[in-house]
Write an enzyme that holds these catalytic residues in place. Structure first.
Site, PDB file in Angstrom:
ATOM      1  N   SER A   1     -10.144  -0.200   8.043  1.00 38.99           N
ATOM      2  CA  SER A   1      -9.026   0.203   5.954  1.00 38.99           C
ATOM      3  C   SER A   1      -8.670  -1.327   5.977  1.00 38.99           C
ATOM      4  O   SER A   1      -8.830  -1.633   4.524  1.00 38.99           O
ATOM      5  CB  SER A   1      -8.124   1.388   5.526  1.00 38.99           C
ATOM      6  OG  SER A   1      -8.309   2.839   5.829  1.00 38.99           O
TER       7      SER A   1
ATOM      8  N   SER B   1      -9.528   2.141   3.311  1.00 42.68           N
ATOM      9  CA  SER B   1      -8.396   3.210   2.570  1.00 42.68           C
ATOM     10  C   SER B   1      -7.179   2.045   1.602  1.00 42.68           C
ATOM     11  O   SER B   1      -6.681   2.855   0.876  1.00 42.68           O
ATOM     12  CB  SER B   1      -7.934   3.730   3.210  1.00 42.68           C
ATOM     13  OG  SER B   1      -7.170   3.202   4.367  1.00 42.68           O
TER      14      SER B   1
ATOM     15  N   LYS C   1       0.660  -1.690  -0.242  1.00 39.87           N
ATOM     16  CA  LYS C   1      -0.205   0.437  -0.354  1.00 39.87           C
ATOM     17  C   LYS C   1       0.885   1.044  -0.384  1.00 39.87           C
ATOM     18  O   LYS C   1       1.491   1.216   0.874  1.00 39.87           O
ATOM     19  CB  LYS C   1      -0.789   0.259   1.779  1.00 39.87           C
ATOM     20  CG  LYS C   1      -2.116   1.399   1.508  1.00 39.87           C
ATOM     21  CD  LYS C   1      -2.983   0.916   2.675  1.00 39.87           C
ATOM     22  CE  LYS C   1      -3.964   1.916   3.086  1.00 39.87           C
ATOM     23  NZ  LYS C   1      -4.394   1.573   4.071  1.00 39.87           N
TER      24      LYS C   1
END
Length: 405
Positions: free
Chosen positions: A146, A122, A45
């Site tokens: 997330s 996210s 990420k």
């Protein structure tokens, strides 16, 4: 309801269709040693540093204003040393301040498990890349949901780790008191292999199963059947009758808990990033800009009151779990919203979901999301929540539950 562990071959897209990778995010870093993750590929990420590659945190202003890191996040180095190959960096919602999975600057990664729907955020790129089998697992993060939300939306295995259990150096923060480093995997075997590398041994032995009715009641009806199945299997495996759990106490509501989390976390986020936002004037999507505007307006008195509530709730929740209880709850309040869902519908789902996810967040607890598919074929996740520090034992139990489905 059926459990799912792999996407359908018919919906496999080519790499560039998934839109998971950041710009110039496709690269290969070979493992630094042979180890238990030999043969596995992972993505990172874009809030984790990788030496020699920029960290963008989902926002062009952050990308432009921060130097290229000279060293990688410790978790990246650990995975490379365990034999895994890093195959690139993937998208994130802006500064990780969303659970929807879209990005106004870079687009929305494709959810191959539910085409036409968001992947959740996210950790949107992490989930999209893993679901499409562009990698075997992906580093992610979880503050308010997330990892748990995209795991639910994309039919993946995901773990919110106990707060502070895994190192967060080299990771862009949001709410440092709630941020956790995590990962997503497309099958239980890979999930377990990563857990064996990253998680310390857990001495916990689960003896009690908790079923918080009010929490489960926040989820859409599609969650009812898989919740019942997981509850039944968990109680059978642990030889423990399920205990109905009243959350919260007295005249409190779960939305009161969510608000305490949002206020304390928002104030902390502004203390962390307010100076940069004021100086750089970054462009955010309307929804995320509104969150930052709200965070900027949280005064010190309101923050102190919220933190006092957070500490009270944390003590209460940890007391309920002790060191031997596991709870069965939904991972999100609904399936992934359609890409063209109205803002009001998305926000209403977000509010319900955060009432669910804030429990482990406030408590600093660990939570594993187990993937299911509903009768309509859409993914959804059912979670096991365990005491702080029970991560390794919780992963083992979750895999046993899934095997018995």
């Amino acid at each position: 309801m059926t459990m799912t562990t792999a996407p359908l071959a018919a919906v496999f897209p080519i790499d560039d269709t998934v839109n998971a990778w950041v710009a110039h995010g496709r690269f290969t870093i070979p493992p630094t040693a042979s180890g238990p993750l030999d043969g596995l590929r992972f993505a990172v990420k874009d809030i984790f540093d990788v030496a020699g590659y920029p960290t963008g945190a989902g926002n062009p202003a952050w990308l432009a204003g921060n130097p290229v890191p000279a060293s990688s996040a410790p978790l990246v180095d650990t995975l490379l040393a365990a034999g895994a190959t890093l195959v690139g960096k993937v998208l994130t919602d802006e500064i990780a301040y969303s659970i929807n999975g879209d990005n106004v600057h870079y687009g929305t990664p494709l959810n191959v498990r539910a085409p036409g729907r968001v992947p959740g955020g996210s950790s949107s790129g992490s989930a999209a890349a893993v679901a499409a089998r562009l990698c075997d697992f992906a580093l992610a993060s979880d503050t308010g949901g997330s990892t748990r939300v995209p795991a639910s939306y994309c039919g993946l295995w995901g773990l919110r780790t106990t707060h502070g259990l895994l190192p967060r150096e080299g990771m862009v923060p949001l709410h440092p008191s709630f941020d956790t480093a995590t990962w997503l995997a497309h099958d239980p075997e890979t999930f377990a292999r990563v857990a064996a590398v990253l998680l310390p041994p857990s001495p916990h032995r689960f003896r009690r199963v908790l079923y918080p009715e009010a929490v489960c009641g926040l989820a859409d009806p599609a969650f009812a059947a898989p919740l019942a199945r997981v509850l039944a299997i968990a109680t059978r495996l642990l030889e423990a009758a399920p205990a109905l759990l009243t959350l919260p106490r007295g005249d409190e509501t779960l939305d009161d808990w969510r608000q305490a989390y949002a206020t304390a976390g928002g104030h902390e986020a502004w203390q962390t990033h307010g100076a940069w936002i004021t100086a750089s004037q970054p462009v955010f999507s309307p929804a995320i800009a509104a969150r930052w505007q709200g965070a900027a307006g949280i005064g010190d008195d309101a923050a102190r009151a919220a933190w006092a509530r957070v500490h009270e709730i944390r003590a209460h929740v940890r007391g309920l779990f002790g060191d031997d209880a596991v709870a069965v709850i939904p991972s999100a309040a609904g399936v992934a919203p359609a890409l063209d869902a109205s803002g009001s519908a998305v926000d209403a789902l977000r509010m319900r979901t955060l009432q669910i996810t804030c429990i482990a967040g406030i408590g600093g607890l660990c939570q594993v999301s187990i993937p299911f598919a509903g009768d309509d074929g859409l993914p959804l996740g059912i979670s096991l929540v365990g005491p702080a520090g029970s991560d390794a034992a919780l992963v083992k139990l979750a895999i046993q539950v899934a095997a018995a489905l």
